[in-house]
Design an enzyme around this catalytic site. Structure first.
Site, PDB file in Angstrom:
ATOM      1  N   MET A   1       0.914  -1.357   0.105  1.00 24.00           N
ATOM      2  CA  MET A   1       0.086   0.140   0.052  1.00 24.00           C
ATOM      3  C   MET A   1       0.844   1.135  -0.007  1.00 24.00           C
ATOM      4  SD  MET A   1      -1.333  -0.035   3.782  1.00 24.00           S
ATOM      5  CE  MET A   1      -0.521  -0.559   5.072  1.00 24.00           C
ATOM      6  N   PRO A   2       1.975   1.410  -0.680  1.00 22.15           N
ATOM      7  CA  PRO A   2       2.863   2.408  -0.542  1.00 22.15           C
ATOM      8  C   PRO A   2       2.117   3.511  -1.273  1.00 22.15           C
ATOM      9  CG  PRO A   2       3.761   0.870  -2.168  1.00 22.15           C
ATOM     10  CD  PRO A   2       2.720   0.106  -1.513  1.00 22.15           C
ATOM     11  N   PHE A   3       2.347   4.878  -1.068  1.00 20.92           N
ATOM     12  CA  PHE A   3       1.946   6.040  -1.761  1.00 20.92           C
ATOM     13  C   PHE A   3       3.293   6.694  -1.964  1.00 20.92           C
ATOM     14  CE2 PHE A   3       0.750  10.679  -1.823  1.00 20.92           C
ATOM     15  CZ  PHE A   3       0.008  10.535  -2.741  1.00 20.92           C
TER      16      PHE A   3
ATOM     17  N   THR B   1       5.443   6.557   1.407  1.00 22.16           N
ATOM     18  CA  THR B   1       4.512   6.368   2.660  1.00 22.16           C
ATOM     19  C   THR B   1       3.843   4.981   2.389  1.00 22.16           C
ATOM     20  OG1 THR B   1       3.781   8.452   2.724  1.00 22.16           O
ATOM     21  CG2 THR B   1       2.420   7.093   3.790  1.00 22.16           C
TER      22      THR B   1
ATOM     23  N   ASP C   1      -0.799  -2.481  -6.882  1.00 21.77           N
ATOM     24  CA  ASP C   1      -0.879  -1.437  -5.573  1.00 21.77           C
ATOM     25  C   ASP C   1       0.139  -0.338  -6.029  1.00 21.77           C
ATOM     26  OD1 ASP C   1      -0.793  -0.183  -3.312  1.00 21.77           O
ATOM     27  OD2 ASP C   1      -0.274  -1.756  -2.096  1.00 21.77           O
TER      28      ASP C   1
END
Length: 127
Positions: A1-3, A73, A39
């Protein structure tokens, strides 16, 4: 789930460079953080000279105006070894595929918990 947020000085990278940089980041994340291929959430920000500051020699690392700030993130829980491998692999990939000096790859991880995310619909999908 990285941003992922990528900041750079305008006119240092072209529209042709950005997808390759994006692919390098995702490749390193998939390999070292086991991120699923779909993702995939990234934004790129070009900054004017008056908005972009850096130390050209902090920690004896010679940086240039081609500096990339890469903020990732992600969920917490990766080991130090995983983080080190991600940093090294990402700098190497960007050097090889984009001709970016490894010294100009600045990465910061911001770790969060699963309850800190919603991927849409006002729902915390991970909890």
């Amino acid at each position: 789930m990285p941003f992922v947020r990528v900041g750079y000085l305008e006119n240092q990278y072209t529209e042709k460079d950005l997808p390759i940089i994006s692919q390098c980041i995702m490749s390193a994340l998939r390999e070292h953080f086991s991120v699923p291929e779909n993702d995939f959430f990234q934004v790129f920000h070009a900054h004017r000279q008056s908005e972009f500051y850096y130390s050209p020699d902090y920690l004896n690392i010679a940086r240039t105006d081609r500096l990339l700030y890469i903020q990732i993130t992600c969920g917490s829980g990766r080991s130090r070894d995983q983080k080190r491998a991600l940093y090294k692999n990402l700098a190497m990939l960007l050097s090889i595929q984009c001709n970016i000096r490894e010294e100009d790859v600045f990465v910061v991880l911001v770790e969060t918990e699963v309850e800190d995310w919603t991927f849409g619909n006002g729902i915390a999908q991970m909890i």
